[in-house]
Design a protein around this motif. Sequence first.
Motif, PDB file in Angstrom:
ATOM      1  N   ALA A  91      43.633  41.197  56.394  1.00 40.78           N
ATOM      2  CA  ALA A  91      43.776  41.549  54.968  1.00 40.78           C
ATOM      3  C   ALA A  91      44.531  43.156  54.914  1.00 40.78           C
ATOM      4  O   ALA A  91      45.069  43.641  53.914  1.00 40.78           O
ATOM      5  CB  ALA A  91      42.218  41.871  54.352  1.00 40.78           C
ATOM      6  N   ASN A  92      44.066  44.062  56.183  1.00 40.81           N
ATOM      7  CA  ASN A  92      44.584  45.312  55.868  1.00 40.81           C
ATOM      8  C   ASN A  92      46.308  45.391  55.884  1.00 40.81           C
ATOM      9  O   ASN A  92      46.958  46.334  55.771  1.00 40.81           O
ATOM     10  CB  ASN A  92      44.146  46.039  57.043  1.00 40.81           C
ATOM     11  N   ARG A  93      46.805  44.110  56.316  1.00 43.68           N
ATOM     12  CA  ARG A  93      48.365  43.933  56.342  1.00 43.68           C
ATOM     13  C   ARG A  93      48.958  43.425  55.058  1.00 43.68           C
ATOM     14  O   ARG A  93      50.125  43.343  54.805  1.00 43.68           O
ATOM     15  CB  ARG A  93      48.809  43.040  57.684  1.00 43.68           C
ATOM     16  N   TRP A  94      48.046  42.987  54.220  1.00 40.02           N
ATOM     17  CA  TRP A  94      48.542  42.230  53.068  1.00 40.02           C
ATOM     18  C   TRP A  94      49.448  43.191  52.354  1.00 40.02           C
ATOM     19  O   TRP A  94      50.463  42.750  51.663  1.00 40.02           O
ATOM     20  CB  TRP A  94      47.445  41.746  52.179  1.00 40.02           C
ATOM     21  N   ALA A  95      48.908  44.350  51.988  1.00 42.48           N
ATOM     22  CA  ALA A  95      50.050  45.386  51.070  1.00 42.48           C
ATOM     23  C   ALA A  95      51.333  45.297  51.678  1.00 42.48           C
ATOM     24  O   ALA A  95      51.984  45.363  50.656  1.00 42.48           O
ATOM     25  CB  ALA A  95      49.220  46.638  51.014  1.00 42.48           C
ATOM     26  N   ASP A  96      51.670  45.249  52.858  1.00 36.75           N
ATOM     27  CA  ASP A  96      53.062  45.156  53.159  1.00 36.75           C
ATOM     28  C   ASP A  96      53.573  44.021  53.179  1.00 36.75           C
ATOM     29  O   ASP A  96      54.767  43.650  52.820  1.00 36.75           O
ATOM     30  CB  ASP A  96      53.178  45.685  54.760  1.00 36.75           C
ATOM     31  N   LYS A  97      52.840  42.938  53.661  1.00 33.88           N
ATOM     32  CA  LYS A  97      53.478  41.517  53.518  1.00 33.88           C
ATOM     33  C   LYS A  97      53.486  40.690  52.474  1.00 33.88           C
ATOM     34  O   LYS A  97      54.523  40.034  51.877  1.00 33.88           O
ATOM     35  CB  LYS A  97      52.790  40.562  54.367  1.00 33.88           C
ATOM     36  N   ASP A  98      52.636  40.924  51.373  1.00 35.56           N
ATOM     37  CA  ASP A  98      52.517  40.444  50.002  1.00 35.56           C
ATOM     38  C   ASP A  98      51.797  41.294  49.128  1.00 35.56           C
ATOM     39  O   ASP A  98      50.574  40.956  49.096  1.00 35.56           O
ATOM     40  CB  ASP A  98      52.157  38.717  50.118  1.00 35.56           C
ATOM     41  N   PRO A  99      52.293  42.111  48.641  1.00 36.51           N
ATOM     42  CA  PRO A  99      51.686  43.032  47.620  1.00 36.51           C
ATOM     43  C   PRO A  99      50.915  42.295  46.528  1.00 36.51           C
ATOM     44  O   PRO A  99      49.859  42.844  46.111  1.00 36.51           O
ATOM     45  CB  PRO A  99      52.613  44.108  47.001  1.00 36.51           C
ATOM     46  N   ASP A 100      51.498  41.354  46.066  1.00 40.07           N
ATOM     47  CA  ASP A 100      50.614  40.631  44.994  1.00 40.07           C
ATOM     48  C   ASP A 100      49.441  39.922  45.666  1.00 40.07           C
ATOM     49  O   ASP A 100      48.406  39.821  44.757  1.00 40.07           O
ATOM     50  CB  ASP A 100      51.558  39.594  44.149  1.00 40.07           C
ATOM     51  N   ALA A 101      49.540  39.420  46.703  1.00 44.15           N
ATOM     52  CA  ALA A 101      48.254  38.784  47.273  1.00 44.15           C
ATOM     53  C   ALA A 101      47.261  39.950  47.630  1.00 44.15           C
ATOM     54  O   ALA A 101      46.052  39.597  47.354  1.00 44.15           O
ATOM     55  CB  ALA A 101      48.487  38.177  48.712  1.00 44.15           C
ATOM     56  N   ALA A 102      47.806  40.888  47.950  1.00 47.58           N
ATOM     57  CA  ALA A 102      46.696  42.149  48.058  1.00 47.58           C
ATOM     58  C   ALA A 102      46.062  42.498  46.631  1.00 47.58           C
ATOM     59  O   ALA A 102      44.847  42.639  46.786  1.00 47.58           O
ATOM     60  CB  ALA A 102      47.251  43.404  48.764  1.00 47.58           C
ATOM     61  N   ALA A 103      46.893  42.414  45.698  1.00 49.96           N
ATOM     62  CA  ALA A 103      46.091  42.592  44.429  1.00 49.96           C
ATOM     63  C   ALA A 103      45.398  41.707  44.126  1.00 49.96           C
ATOM     64  O   ALA A 103      44.138  41.812  43.380  1.00 49.96           O
ATOM     65  CB  ALA A 103      47.393  42.870  43.427  1.00 49.96           C
ATOM     66  N   ARG A 104      45.538  40.208  44.362  1.00 50.56           N
ATOM     67  CA  ARG A 104      44.623  39.185  44.151  1.00 50.56           C
ATOM     68  C   ARG A 104      43.229  39.449  44.867  1.00 50.56           C
ATOM     69  O   ARG A 104      42.264  39.153  44.246  1.00 50.56           O
ATOM     70  CB  ARG A 104      45.440  37.812  44.326  1.00 50.56           C
ATOM     71  N   LEU A 105      43.603  39.497  46.118  1.00 48.02           N
ATOM     72  CA  LEU A 105      42.189  39.749  46.897  1.00 48.02           C
ATOM     73  C   LEU A 105      41.289  41.014  46.501  1.00 48.02           C
ATOM     74  O   LEU A 105      40.060  40.880  46.267  1.00 48.02           O
ATOM     75  CB  LEU A 105      42.604  40.024  48.265  1.00 48.02           C
TER      76      LEU A 105
END
Length: 407
Positions: free
Chosen positions: A321-335
């Motif tokens: 999860a700590n890599r989501w912001a770089d890989k898929d910012p929208d997914a990070a926002a959803r999480l």
Amino acid sequence: MPDTSEPDVPVTLKEPADGTPDVVADEPALARACERLAAGTGAIAVDTERASGYRYWPKAYLVQLRREGSGTVLVDPIALEGRLGPLQDVLNGEEWVLHAASQDLPCLAELDLVPGSLFDTELAGRLAGYERVALGTLVEKLLGYHLEKGHSAADWSKRPLPVDWLNYAALDVELLIPLREKLEAELDAQGKLDWARQEFEAVRTAPQPPPRTEPWRRTSGIHKVRTARGLAAVRALWEARDELARKRDRAPSRVLPDSAIVNAVLAEPKSVAELQALPVFGGRVQRRYTGNWFRHLQAARQLPRDQLPNPAQPNDGPPPANRWADKDPDAAARLAAARAGLAKIAEHHQLPVENLLLPDLLRRTCWRPPEDRTLEAVSAALAAGGARPWQVELTAPVLVEALQATA
């Protein structure tokens, strides 16, 4: 809400109320014990003792049983060599009470012992809102007794079993039935009893997990090994150790500790003598095997490149999860939105958030949401991922909203 008041000074139990039970180790004794159990009433308290830190196979070396009107029965399945037909007739299909049932059910299933339904006091404690749910803690909190502990990590394959070990084992089922009654009443008062029943049934019917892919990657300290060639050496030693441990029915860590595997790989010894100079490998017992370990290290060094393991660990799920912001910012926002919403639900219902919805299922749903993000589609996705109906009902509306979040 569970009772958080300070209990009176607990009464310490050092041995069962009816004394130390004799161990059932032959067929006539088993027949008599099963007659007693059959004559009892209500649910059956069940526990097992294994020798996980000593033996390779996670089998039950002692089975503890207690039923109202029957007293406590201790069965030695090793001495009986699996001849447990009378016990299967009495236990199978009945309601069992266990603490942390998922730990005991697999080794009981190997003995063809299967409950018709179950009540898990550890899981019940979590759902009731208790922060600490060890058996001794719950017994002390709810029943006012202190259990003498200390033999949970013992070598239960030892024979004969010492009397104090037998007392410990018997006490593990002595109070399970009254503990169940207390917890059931609390869950009912909190409106969570149906939730608990769904959870218990999920535990009872859970399939055996598939074998781990590349289990050698779980070697403690493997993060220190940074090359594909080094990982091949870890794999070679792990597999050689596993084969020897399996043949000797010894816990792998007792054949060769993980730390020794990693040290040998990092040291890159050029001879058996250099390997024996390392910690552990120079011991009296280990010296008999160092030639074998060294051969596997050498074989790993000579592997063609196309047979080396991938340094990246295979993973069929989302990235950390700590890599989501770089890989898929929208997914990070959803999480982030989903976690905040679930935290509020968990706090409102006095539940651990991980019991509200499995973290892995939450991550997978946020990483790759259903194409149609309606309540029906999200509910179906959660159910397909193993969420129980009560979990879907509580969490799906919050996730529908969270899945609309964008960075």
